[in-house]
Design an enzyme around this catalytic site. Structure first.
Site, short mmCIF file in Angstrom:
data_model
loop_
_atom_site.label_atom_id
_atom_site.label_comp_id
_atom_site.label_asym_id
_atom_site.label_seq_id
_atom_site.Cartn_x
_atom_site.Cartn_y
_atom_site.Cartn_z
N ASN A 150 60.83 -30.74 87.09
CA ASN A 150 59.43 -31.12 86.84
C ASN A 150 58.42 -30.41 87.72
O ASN A 150 57.22 -30.55 87.52
CB ASN A 150 59.27 -32.64 87.01
CG ASN A 150 59.80 -33.14 88.32
OD1 ASN A 150 60.97 -32.96 88.63
ND2 ASN A 150 58.95 -33.74 89.12
N GLN A 179 61.19 -33.47 81.12
CA GLN A 179 60.39 -32.24 80.96
C GLN A 179 60.99 -31.30 79.92
O GLN A 179 60.48 -30.19 79.73
CB GLN A 179 60.24 -31.52 82.31
CG GLN A 179 59.54 -32.33 83.39
CD GLN A 179 58.07 -32.62 83.10
OE1 GLN A 179 57.45 -32.03 82.21
NE2 GLN A 179 57.49 -33.54 83.86
N SER A 197 60.34 -39.60 78.51
CA SER A 197 59.13 -40.39 78.64
C SER A 197 58.18 -40.09 77.47
O SER A 197 58.12 -38.95 77.00
CB SER A 197 58.50 -39.95 79.96
OG SER A 197 57.28 -40.55 80.15
N HIS A 199 54.75 -40.39 77.49
CA HIS A 199 53.42 -39.83 77.79
C HIS A 199 53.43 -38.34 78.12
O HIS A 199 52.38 -37.75 78.33
CB HIS A 199 52.72 -40.65 78.88
CG HIS A 199 53.35 -40.60 80.23
ND1 HIS A 199 52.75 -39.97 81.30
CD2 HIS A 199 54.49 -41.11 80.71
CE1 HIS A 199 53.52 -40.12 82.37
NE2 HIS A 199 54.57 -40.81 82.04
N THR A 235 60.00 -59.00 75.68
CA THR A 235 59.51 -58.73 74.32
C THR A 235 59.24 -57.23 74.17
O THR A 235 58.55 -56.64 74.99
CB THR A 235 58.21 -59.52 74.06
OG1 THR A 235 58.50 -60.89 74.26
CG2 THR A 235 57.69 -59.29 72.65
N CYS A 322 48.37 -32.94 101.60
CA CYS A 322 48.42 -32.95 103.07
C CYS A 322 47.40 -33.93 103.64
O CYS A 322 46.25 -33.91 103.28
CB CYS A 322 48.10 -31.57 103.62
SG CYS A 322 49.48 -30.48 103.54
#
Ligand code: PMP
Length: 378
Positions: A150, A179, A197, A199, A235, A322
């Site tokens: 990723n 990915q 995933s 999204h 559910t 950072c």
């Protein structure tokens, strides 16, 4: 806005939103209910599940559990296998370059007493089958290695890894394909399990799936319901599952075309980075996904550079947020054996089908302006 952080999340496609809306408004029953509205919702859930399995051509061998995303799916499978099959052996193998939802899951299992092996990835960014072979033993019950990294887009040789694992019949092979799904074809049917995933492929946030062999009996991580074959209580969000299946089918269909487009954008960006050898060094291996590119800044702070791009409306990701209090370096770049400096100043650019060459032009222009203006040498 020029959005080039699609590996983090991406814009949902309209077809997925429409599918979500249709099921939410017109088929909103609880699929566990024993009345007409429940049966109606259950029909859509079945459609979604069949759709996912047939998108990967694994309908006869695998089952699908809908989850809140890849993180949950990874946790369910990895923890489930460890707990269910600990009587067969206690070695669990993964790599140092995995997503935290895999890596930290393994670390938690290590705390429970499992013999956890974390493999480095070397300059190619992925575990070589020969390296895996050295770590395997008769007590190994699970190997989890991602398909596409990723951060760097490094590609695993899933067929080669699987050839090693099949010599150990007690061992399951899982791959986090978050990915990879909808972007590259993978040997889905040869894997015991894979996760992804919604999204990242044009569906909604909070959706994902675990696809695994029908023959595997997995215990639930949470308790309190028989939904999703008893593996994932609660559910079911039918609308989200249906939208995921719609987005997945489209992404699979457009895979080749989208991959070619992403490769064009990526190669334009690579040429730009190579033309500034004093400023940038590329971390992604030569052979990697066309949708991802990782590079490091040689003289400037990545966090400042990414922030500067953001102020110009260009969104990419710094794996090095950072701060004065906490040092944050890319564990993936470190796992490749590259320097801490490089790991601390890595930047990730990731593409989606809606990105254009003009987006890359805008990135280059903003980057050049910033490099001239940035005075905070490291
Ligand atoms: N695995 C990989 C390789 C990922 O890139 C991501 C998303 N960053 C995840 C797992 C987690 O996905 P989700 O957000 O759906 O939990």
């Amino acid at each position: 806005m020029v959005y080039l952080d699609n590996a983090a999340t991406s814009r949902p496609r309209e077809e997925a939103i429409r599918a979500y809306e249709e099921v939410s408004l017109e088929h909103f029953g609880n699929p566990s209910s024993v009345h007409g509205a429940g049966y109606d919702a259950e029909r859509y859930l079945r459609k979604a599940r069949d759709g996912v399995l047939s998108s990967f051509a694994v309908s006869s061998t695998h089952k699908c559990v809908f989850t809140s995303g890849a993180s949950e799916a990874n946790n369910i499978f990895i923890t489930g296998i460890a707990h269910r099959f600990h009587n067969r052996g206690n070695r669990l193998i993964t790599s140092l370059a995995e997503h935290p939802s895999v890596l930290r899951c393994f670390l938690a299992l290590k705390e429970e007493g499992y013999d956890v092996v974390l493999l480095p990835v070397g300059e190619k960014g992925a575990v070589a089958p020969e390296e895996l072979a050295k770590a395997m033993n008769d007590k190994t019950i699970l190997v989890s290695l991602m398909g596409v990294n990723n951060e760097t887009g490094a590609l695993s040789d899933l067929m080669g890894l699987r050839d090693v694992i099949r010599r150990f019949p007690k061992c399951f092979f899982h791959s986090d394909l978050t990915q990879a799904v909808g972007k590259l074809d993978e040997p889905f049917a040869l894997l015991d399990a894979f996760t992804f995933s919604g999204h990242k492929i044009g569906s909604l946030k909070g959706s994902g799936a675990l696809v695994y062999r029908k023959t595997i009996d997995l215990p639930p991580l949470l308790h309190g319901g028989e939904q999703e074959g008893g593996v994932r209580p609660g559910t079911v969000d039918v609308a989200s599952a249906y939208a995921l299946s719609v987005a997945l089918a489209l992404a699979r269909k457009e895979e080749r075309e989208n991959g070619e487009k992403a490769a064009l954008l990526r190669s334009k960006l690579v040429s730009y980075l190579l033309s500034r050898p004093d400023e940038f060094v590329i971390n992604s291996p030569f052979e990697s996904s066309p949708f991802l590119l990782s590079f490091s800044l040689l003289k400037k702070k990545a966090a400042v550079y990414v922030e500067g791009l953001s102020e110009k409306g260009i969104y990419v990701s710094s794996v090095s947020a950072c701060s004065s209090k906490r040092e944050n370096v890319s564990s993936v770049v470190l796992a490749m054996g590259l320097s801490k400096e490089r790991a601390a100043h890595a930047v990730r650019v990731s593409f989606a089908p809606y990105n254009t060459l003009e987006d890359i032009d805008a990135f280059i222009k903003a980057s050049d302006e910033l490099l001239k203006g940035l005075i905070n040498q490291r």
